[in-house]
Design a protein around this motif. Structure first.
Motif, PDB file in Angstrom:
ATOM      1  N   THR A 187      60.727  89.570  29.609  1.00 58.40           N
ATOM      2  CA  THR A 187      60.777  88.102  29.548  1.00 58.40           C
ATOM      3  C   THR A 187      60.254  87.488  30.841  1.00 58.40           C
ATOM      4  OG1 THR A 187      62.691  88.196  28.063  1.00 58.40           O
ATOM      5  CG2 THR A 187      62.306  86.123  29.217  1.00 58.40           C
ATOM      6  N   LEU A 188      60.675  88.066  31.975  1.00 67.23           N
ATOM      7  CA  LEU A 188      60.210  87.563  33.265  1.00 67.23           C
ATOM      8  C   LEU A 188      58.700  87.756  33.424  1.00 67.23           C
ATOM      9  CD1 LEU A 188      60.734  86.513  36.162  1.00 67.23           C
ATOM     10  CD2 LEU A 188      61.217  88.891  36.810  1.00 67.23           C
ATOM     11  N   LEU A 234      56.459  88.066  31.082  1.00 67.38           N
ATOM     12  CA  LEU A 234      55.714  87.200  30.165  1.00 67.38           C
ATOM     13  C   LEU A 234      55.587  85.785  30.730  1.00 67.38           C
ATOM     14  CD1 LEU A 234      54.331  86.890  27.445  1.00 67.38           C
ATOM     15  CD2 LEU A 234      56.574  86.379  26.429  1.00 67.38           C
ATOM     16  N   GLN A 235      56.650  85.280  31.334  1.00 64.85           N
ATOM     17  CA  GLN A 235      56.579  83.947  31.942  1.00 64.85           C
ATOM     18  C   GLN A 235      55.621  83.950  33.128  1.00 64.85           C
ATOM     19  OE1 GLN A 235      57.970  81.060  30.893  1.00 64.85           O
ATOM     20  NE2 GLN A 235      56.737  80.131  32.531  1.00 64.85           N
ATOM     21  N   GLU A 236      55.649  85.017  33.943  1.00 60.51           N
ATOM     22  CA  GLU A 236      54.739  85.112  35.073  1.00 60.51           C
ATOM     23  C   GLU A 236      53.290  85.246  34.600  1.00 60.51           C
ATOM     24  OE1 GLU A 236      55.518  84.994  38.503  1.00 60.51           O
ATOM     25  OE2 GLU A 236      57.358  84.205  37.635  1.00 60.51           O
ATOM     26  N   ALA A 237      53.095  86.000  33.499  1.00 62.46           N
ATOM     27  CA  ALA A 237      51.740  86.167  32.964  1.00 62.46           C
ATOM     28  C   ALA A 237      51.188  84.831  32.471  1.00 62.46           C
ATOM     29  CB  ALA A 237      51.759  87.189  31.839  1.00 62.46           C
ATOM     30  N   ARG A 238      51.998  83.993  31.844  1.00 58.59           N
ATOM     31  CA  ARG A 238      51.536  82.689  31.370  1.00 58.59           C
ATOM     32  C   ARG A 238      51.184  81.767  32.551  1.00 58.59           C
ATOM     33  NH1 ARG A 238      56.148  82.443  26.662  1.00 58.59           N
ATOM     34  NH2 ARG A 238      54.867  83.402  24.991  1.00 58.59           N
ATOM     35  N   THR A 265      41.952  88.586  28.141  1.00 53.46           N
ATOM     36  CA  THR A 265      43.392  88.883  28.215  1.00 53.46           C
ATOM     37  C   THR A 265      43.825  88.898  29.674  1.00 53.46           C
ATOM     38  OG1 THR A 265      42.992  91.261  28.279  1.00 53.46           O
ATOM     39  CG2 THR A 265      43.386  90.282  26.113  1.00 53.46           C
ATOM     40  N   LEU A 266      45.120  88.654  29.856  1.00 49.82           N
ATOM     41  CA  LEU A 266      45.706  88.764  31.189  1.00 49.82           C
ATOM     42  C   LEU A 266      46.865  89.750  31.120  1.00 49.82           C
ATOM     43  CD1 LEU A 266      45.983  86.371  33.991  1.00 49.82           C
ATOM     44  CD2 LEU A 266      48.133  87.446  33.337  1.00 49.82           C
ATOM     45  N   GLN A 267      46.864  90.697  32.020  1.00 53.55           N
ATOM     46  CA  GLN A 267      47.922  91.700  32.079  1.00 53.55           C
ATOM     47  C   GLN A 267      48.697  91.529  33.383  1.00 53.55           C
ATOM     48  OE1 GLN A 267      45.926  95.476  31.603  1.00 53.55           O
ATOM     49  NE2 GLN A 267      45.689  95.220  29.392  1.00 53.55           N
ATOM     50  N   TYR A 268      50.017  91.516  33.249  1.00 50.88           N
ATOM     51  CA  TYR A 268      50.902  91.309  34.402  1.00 50.88           C
ATOM     52  C   TYR A 268      51.897  92.465  34.413  1.00 50.88           C
ATOM     53  CZ  TYR A 268      52.830  88.235  38.005  1.00 50.88           C
ATOM     54  OH  TYR A 268      53.207  87.660  39.202  1.00 50.88           O
ATOM     55  N   ALA A 269      52.030  93.138  35.534  1.00 54.02           N
ATOM     56  CA  ALA A 269      52.895  94.322  35.623  1.00 54.02           C
ATOM     57  C   ALA A 269      53.887  94.177  36.754  1.00 54.02           C
ATOM     58  CB  ALA A 269      52.062  95.589  35.821  1.00 54.02           C
ATOM     59  N   GLY A 270      55.036  94.788  36.548  1.00 56.17           N
ATOM     60  CA  GLY A 270      56.070  94.821  37.578  1.00 56.17           C
ATOM     61  C   GLY A 270      56.667  96.208  37.692  1.00 56.17           C
TER      62      GLY A 270
END
Length: 419
Positions: free
Chosen positions: A43-44, A46-50, A138-143
């Motif tokens: 969830t975190l 996804l919000q950061e990716a947006r 696309t945008l990919q965000y990883a943690g």
């Protein structure tokens, strides 16, 4: 019947069931906690990716977790899964994931996946980017999952001592419940033992009187047929007397009332004496009885009871060895134990009967039951061996090679041998 062993087995059974249930609960708790943490991280992310997608599409500079952090990173890809922009930390986190990018475009929605990067496992989300309803990539965000893993490890470190404490309490509870479960059996077994001992003792006197009367009667008989009947009567009396003696011995063994000495003696001499006592019977049966010893073999225990064990083994062997067969007694010694083996050339013991030969009143359905025994001799012999700190085992049960029983006894210490 070893009720203490039964109680231990019941306790271990209770403890095993409790351990399985507790393990399943702990695993379910850890797995559930891990999934909850990953869902929160998704969830975190996804919000950061947006937010980062808006930055890429509009040129804005909304702050995100990836700025100046090695634990977060992002990449932007075009529709052909080629990188257009990226964060310096992205490669160490396993970005870009081109397969994830293609699936994101196919499903036209956000997806998540666990990646393996240079800095360890990481969680990544991927979402499509649109500009004026036109797909631009696309945008990919990883943690990093390091913090999640640390929290799970902390949970395990908390639950593990609690689980061990629960198992300890379960063991005490199981021991208590097993004791309560075994108590009626123990009481019934004790009543049975007392009954067997009392009945056997009371039967001794009338049997003695019957034998004395039968002997007097036989002397007054004139015909051979009548004397033969009297001999049969005396034989049955002797058989009953032997059975009663065995029952009395079993009762004393079960009650722990049998007095056994623990002194050094020569096992070879005991074997020789037992063989001499059985030699006449062997001659009558047409069986060769041989002894194989190498000098003195020191052992620790009760010489008289050991001789009784060996006589019982020889009786069993002679019962089941055909004429022209052979029974061998072999004695050997060692630094750890002294051993006496009794081997016969009879029909052997069926493999399915080997685990049961020491059970009381057990008689295998084979040629080895032809001797007419009661099924107590081997059970008593093993109990006497174990009461001296030794053991009695079946070494072979091959029908072609006969049977072999090995008696082992402890050896005297160096101090007792005077070394």
């Amino acid at each position: 019947m070893n009720l203490d062993r039964l109680r231990l087995r019941l306790t271990l059974g209770y403890l095993g069931i409790s351990a399985v249930i507790l393990a399943l609960v702990l695993v379910a708790a850890v797995v559930g906690f891990s999934r909850e943490l990953i869902e929160q991280q998704d969830t975190l992310l996804l919000q950061e990716a947006r937010n980062q997608s808006d930055n890429v599409l509009t040129g804005e500079h909304r702050p995100t977790l990836a700025e100046g952090s090695a634990s977060y990173g992002w990449v932007a890809l075009d529709p052909d899964a080629e990188v257009t922009e990226s964060d310096p930390a992205a490669p160490a986190l396993g970005l870009p994931d081109r397969d994830l990018a293609r699936r994101t475009l196919e499903e036209d929605g956000p997806l998540s996946r666990t990646l393996g990067g240079e800095s360890g496992r990481a969680r990544a989300v991927s979402l499509p980017m649109y500009r004026d309803d036109e797909l631009v990539g696309t945008l990919q965000y990883a943690g990093s999952l390091a913090s999640t893993r640390e929290r799970v490890v902390r949970l395990i470190l908390i639950l593990l001592p609690l689980g061990l404490g629960g198992l300890g309490l379960g063991a005490l509870g199981g021991l208590f419940m097993a004791g309560r479960a075994v108590r009626p059996t123990r009481d019934a077994f004790e009543r049975q033992r007392v009954f067997v001992a009392d009945a056997s003792h009371e039967l001794k006197t009338p049997l003695t009187l019957i034998r004395a009367d039968a002997e007097v009667l036989r002397r007054g008989l004139e015909t051979e047929e009548d004397r033969h009947l009297a001999d049969d009567l005396l034989g049955e009396v002797d058989r009953m007397d032997a059975l009663i003696s065995d029952l009395l011995l079993v009762a004393r063994l079960d009650a722990g009332e049998l007095s056994l000495s623990s002194e050094p003696f020569d096992l070879a001499e005991a074997a020789q004496r037992a063989a001499e006592r059985s030699r006449q019977r062997a001659r009558s049966a047409g069986v060769e009885l041989a002894t194989e010893t190498v000098g003195s073999v020191p052992a620790l225990g009760d010489a008289a009871r050991t001789e009784q064990i060996l006589i019982g083994l020889l009786d069993n062997a002679l019962d089941h060895t055909p004429p022209n067969g052979r029974v061998t007694v072999r004695v050997s010694g060692g630094s750890e134990a002294a051993c006496a083996s009794v081997r016969d050339t009879g029909p052997g013991i069926p493999p399915e009967s080997v685990p049961h030969v020491f059970e009381r009143f057990y008689r295998a359905d084979s040629a080895r039951t032809s001797g007419g025994g009661t099924g107590l001799g081997l059970a008593i012999a093993r109990d006497l061996a174990r009461a001296q700190g030794g053991d009695l085992v079946v070494a072979t049960g091959n029908a072609e090679k006969g049977a072999r029983f090995d008696l082992t006894l402890p050896v005297p210490s160096s101090r007792l041998r005077g070394v």
